[in-house]
Design a protein around this motif. Structure first.
Motif, PDB file in Angstrom:
ATOM      1  N   ASP A 113       0.830  -1.205   0.000  1.00  0.00           N
ATOM      2  CA  ASP A 113       0.000   0.000   0.000  1.00  0.00           C
ATOM      3  C   ASP A 113       0.864   1.254   0.000  1.00  0.00           C
ATOM      4  OD1 ASP A 113      -2.217   1.632   0.091  1.00  0.00           O
ATOM      5  OD2 ASP A 113      -2.960   0.889   2.006  1.00  0.00           O
ATOM      6  N   GLY A 114       1.872   1.274   0.867  1.00  0.00           N
ATOM      7  CA  GLY A 114       2.773   2.425   0.932  1.00  0.00           C
ATOM      8  C   GLY A 114       3.588   2.595  -0.335  1.00  0.00           C
ATOM      9  N   LEU A 115       4.076   1.478  -0.892  1.00  0.00           N
ATOM     10  CA  LEU A 115       4.870   1.545  -2.127  1.00  0.00           C
ATOM     11  C   LEU A 115       4.036   2.071  -3.283  1.00  0.00           C
ATOM     12  CD1 LEU A 115       6.754  -1.868  -1.842  1.00  0.00           C
ATOM     13  CD2 LEU A 115       7.795   0.409  -1.678  1.00  0.00           C
ATOM     14  N   ARG A 116       2.795   1.607  -3.379  1.00  0.00           N
ATOM     15  CA  ARG A 116       1.929   2.030  -4.499  1.00  0.00           C
ATOM     16  C   ARG A 116       1.586   3.508  -4.412  1.00  0.00           C
ATOM     17  NH1 ARG A 116       0.487   3.501  -8.490  1.00  0.00           N
ATOM     18  NH2 ARG A 116      -1.281   2.900  -9.806  1.00  0.00           N
ATOM     19  N   GLU A 117       1.279   3.978  -3.217  1.00  0.00           N
ATOM     20  CA  GLU A 117       0.932   5.395  -3.067  1.00  0.00           C
ATOM     21  C   GLU A 117       2.135   6.277  -3.365  1.00  0.00           C
ATOM     22  OE1 GLU A 117      -1.830   8.633  -1.847  1.00  0.00           O
ATOM     23  OE2 GLU A 117      -1.880   6.728  -2.897  1.00  0.00           O
ATOM     24  N   ALA A 118       3.317   5.843  -2.926  1.00  0.00           N
ATOM     25  CA  ALA A 118       4.532   6.618  -3.172  1.00  0.00           C
ATOM     26  C   ALA A 118       4.833   6.731  -4.657  1.00  0.00           C
ATOM     27  CB  ALA A 118       5.716   5.978  -2.450  1.00  0.00           C
ATOM     28  N   ARG A 129      -2.679   1.630   5.187  1.00  0.00           N
ATOM     29  CA  ARG A 129      -2.877   0.593   6.204  1.00  0.00           C
ATOM     30  C   ARG A 129      -3.132  -0.779   5.583  1.00  0.00           C
ATOM     31  NH1 ARG A 129      -4.873   2.727  11.665  1.00  0.00           N
ATOM     32  NH2 ARG A 129      -4.016   4.828  11.710  1.00  0.00           N
ATOM     33  N   GLY A 130      -2.964  -0.879   4.265  1.00  0.00           N
ATOM     34  CA  GLY A 130      -3.078  -2.177   3.618  1.00  0.00           C
ATOM     35  C   GLY A 130      -4.489  -2.603   3.274  1.00  0.00           C
ATOM     36  N   ILE A 131      -5.452  -1.704   3.445  1.00  0.00           N
ATOM     37  CA  ILE A 131      -6.858  -2.060   3.241  1.00  0.00           C
ATOM     38  C   ILE A 131      -7.112  -2.524   1.806  1.00  0.00           C
ATOM     39  CG2 ILE A 131      -9.238  -1.267   3.484  1.00  0.00           C
ATOM     40  CD1 ILE A 131      -7.570  -1.111   6.099  1.00  0.00           C
ATOM     41  N   GLY A 132      -6.692  -1.710   0.845  1.00  0.00           N
ATOM     42  CA  GLY A 132      -6.964  -2.016  -0.556  1.00  0.00           C
ATOM     43  C   GLY A 132      -6.341  -3.323  -0.992  1.00  0.00           C
ATOM     44  N   TYR A 133      -5.119  -3.584  -0.546  1.00  0.00           N
ATOM     45  CA  TYR A 133      -4.450  -4.815  -0.970  1.00  0.00           C
ATOM     46  C   TYR A 133      -5.052  -6.044  -0.296  1.00  0.00           C
ATOM     47  CZ  TYR A 133      -1.165  -2.459  -3.930  1.00  0.00           C
ATOM     48  OH  TYR A 133      -0.623  -1.743  -4.981  1.00  0.00           O
ATOM     49  N   THR A 238     -12.730   4.597  -1.155  1.00  0.00           N
ATOM     50  CA  THR A 238     -12.162   3.525  -0.344  1.00  0.00           C
ATOM     51  C   THR A 238     -12.236   2.225  -1.135  1.00  0.00           C
ATOM     52  OG1 THR A 238     -12.138   2.612   1.897  1.00  0.00           O
ATOM     53  CG2 THR A 238     -14.308   2.899   0.855  1.00  0.00           C
ATOM     54  N   SER A 239     -11.851   1.115  -0.522  1.00  0.00           N
ATOM     55  CA  SER A 239     -11.722  -0.143  -1.255  1.00  0.00           C
ATOM     56  C   SER A 239     -12.911  -1.079  -1.062  1.00  0.00           C
ATOM     57  CB  SER A 239     -10.449  -0.866  -0.811  1.00  0.00           C
ATOM     58  OG  SER A 239      -9.326  -0.036  -0.998  1.00  0.00           O
ATOM     59  N   SER A 240     -13.964  -0.602  -0.417  1.00  0.00           N
ATOM     60  CA  SER A 240     -15.132  -1.441  -0.160  1.00  0.00           C
ATOM     61  C   SER A 240     -16.402  -0.675  -0.494  1.00  0.00           C
ATOM     62  CB  SER A 240     -15.160  -1.886   1.306  1.00  0.00           C
ATOM     63  OG  SER A 240     -15.196  -0.761   2.163  1.00  0.00           O
ATOM     64  N   SER A 241     -17.518  -1.397  -0.480  1.00  0.00           N
ATOM     65  CA  SER A 241     -18.817  -0.763  -0.729  1.00  0.00           C
ATOM     66  C   SER A 241     -19.365  -0.236   0.588  1.00  0.00           C
ATOM     67  CB  SER A 241     -19.796  -1.763  -1.339  1.00  0.00           C
ATOM     68  OG  SER A 241     -21.058  -1.153  -1.536  1.00  0.00           O
ATOM     69  N   THR A 242     -19.619   1.067   0.642  1.00  0.00           N
ATOM     70  CA  THR A 242     -19.988   1.739   1.888  1.00  0.00           C
ATOM     71  C   THR A 242     -21.486   1.974   2.036  1.00  0.00           C
ATOM     72  OG1 THR A 242     -19.711   3.901   0.847  1.00  0.00           O
ATOM     73  CG2 THR A 242     -17.771   2.951   1.914  1.00  0.00           C
ATOM     74  N   ILE A 243     -22.279   1.586   1.039  1.00  0.00           N
ATOM     75  CA  ILE A 243     -23.710   1.891   1.066  1.00  0.00           C
ATOM     76  C   ILE A 243     -24.505   0.752   1.708  1.00  0.00           C
ATOM     77  CG2 ILE A 243     -23.561   3.481  -0.882  1.00  0.00           C
ATOM     78  CD1 ILE A 243     -24.590   1.270  -2.694  1.00  0.00           C
ATOM     79  N   ALA A 244     -25.793   1.007   1.957  1.00  0.00           N
ATOM     80  CA  ALA A 244     -26.606   0.110   2.774  1.00  0.00           C
ATOM     81  C   ALA A 244     -26.683  -1.309   2.220  1.00  0.00           C
ATOM     82  CB  ALA A 244     -28.001   0.696   2.940  1.00  0.00           C
TER      83      ALA A 244
END
Length: 423
Positions: A113-118, A129-133, A238-244
């Protein structure tokens, strides 16, 4: 009764506070998506609790569950449990349950996650924080689950199976591949698995049986509707679905069991990180909202960008979630602003829009169209009922309700439980 709570904007609407308020009426409070990239703050009994994983019902009699639609860093969960223990709130296995199918955030996820953002020329504002991966591995069927974590032999076998691919990816990204099979880290995770083993459960089964028995279940989402991985302001999501609808999939509960969907909406709008925010203010009004509202991210500590209430975005959230009612938070922060503005539409390439455009680029170029409303000077923080609000504050609330087309059920004028009341 099965109730779902989601944020209607970009997160940070005050969901934790509302869940804490309502939890006394629910037997189970369950988290259905996201990871420790989310944060919720609960203030009760003179104490402030800032959490990222444990659902907000932890202070009351509710059983709190983390569903398989989440991704979980076991080290963060252990830290939260220790923090609550020190505050006199023990989190036993009778209190907390974690689904066996929950994906585990591994050290290599955080590294990638850090490497990709950089490496990005245009940052998306990940919390690194590694959420997406972890979600990538869930979809690719390369995940480590809680059921693996609690069995060291199975954990090591699973890591050996997928390690070559992870090492190659990290090397390609310019990182240190030794993190994948680092024995010290694996041993630490195995120890965390042993500690968390008594908490592992089948969340879907628990919730469905509770509903069969006539019990009340509250599903708690993280982030906000416009950070949804499908329907949000891509790529700043974000990396997930946040809706109901995600609550049903993320917890394993059929949609016909849903009774209520409560949307949390802030009296203005904020956003952490990059992405479009059409009503963003960089003037004295914006500074007022930021400073009076203490607008800093619970998870990152980053300063939140602030703007006037954006009606088109909330109207879209109402469609995406199917809200049956709303809770309006931080009304008190508007005290002293006059006039107060509501964005009722946008101008885009000479056209008036009353609904957000599909393109994130187009949305970022939209110019807000405002309606002005009279402000008020009275301090609202001691108000304990809707009738005691100043007339102009009530006018603002009722206009929002009319424009959104969804009834406002709760109004909040501060962080404490007693500062939220029914309309």
């Amino acid at each position: 009764m099965f109730t779902i709570i989601t944020g209607s904007q970009f997160g940070d609407e005050g969901k934790g506070k509302i869940v804490d308020l309502l939890a006394k009426d629910y037997d189970i409070v369950a988290r259905f998506q996201g990871g420790d990239n989310a944060g919720h703050t609960v203030k009760a009994g003179g104490k402030v609790y800032k959490l990222h994983l444990i659902p907000s019902g932890f202070l009351l009699d509710s059983r709190v569950l983390i569903g398989p639609g989440t991704v979980l860093n076991p080290a963060v969960l252990a830290e939260e449990m220790e923090m609550l223990e020190e505050a006199g709130v023990p989190v036993t296995s009778e209190k907390l349950g974690v689904d066996a199918k929950t994906s585990v955030i591994m050290p290599y996820h955080i590294e990638m996650d850090g490497l990709r953002e950089a490496a990005r020329s245009e940052k998306i504002g990940t919390t690194k924080r590694g959420i997406g991966y972890a979600y990538i591995d869930k979809v690719a069927r390369d995940e480590i689950r809680m059921a693996d974590l609690v069995d060291e032999e199975r954990l090591r076998s699973r890591l050996a199976e997928i390690s070559a691919q992870k090492e190659a990816t990290i090397v390609q990204m310019g990182g240190d591949a030794s993190i994948v099979l680092d024995d010290e880290k694996i041993s630490r995770y195995a120890a965390l698995g042993q500690m968390l083993a008594p908490y592992v459960t089948d969340v879907s089964l628990e919730i469905n049986r509770a509903l069969d028995e006539g019990k009340n279940v509250l599903a708690e989402g993280a982030q906000g509707s416009h950070l949804d991985v499908i329907h949000g302001t891509q790529k700043y999501v974000t990396s997930s679905s946040t809706i109901a609808g995600s609550a049903c999939a993320g917890l394993g509960v059929g949609p016909t069991r849903v009774d209520e969907v409560l949307g949390i909406v802030k009296a203005y709008i904020t956003r952490v990180g990059a992405g479009p925010l059409p009503t963003e203010l960089e003037d004295e009004a914006g500074k007022h909202l930021h400073d009076v509202g203490h607008e800093f991210g619970t998870t990152t500590g980053r300063s939140r960008r602030c703007g006037w209430f954006d009606l088109p975005l909330v109207k879209k959230a109402a469609y995406l979630n199917g809200y049956t009612s709303l809770a309006l938070t931080k009304l008190d922060v508007l005290t002293g602003l006059n006039p107060i503005k509501i964005c009722v539409g946008y101008m885009s390439e000479g056209q008036k829009l009353d609904y957000p455009p599909e393109s994130t680029t187009v949305l970022s170029e939209c110019v807000p169209v405002y309606e002005d409303f009279p402000g008020w000077e009275e301090d609202l923080t001691d108000v304990d009922s809707y009738e005691k609000l100043p007339e102009n504050a009530r006018l603002y609330v009722e206009k929002m309700e009319e424009l959104i087309g969804v009834p406002i059920k709760y109004v909040s004028v501060g962080p404490a439980r007693e500062q939220t009341f029914e309309k």
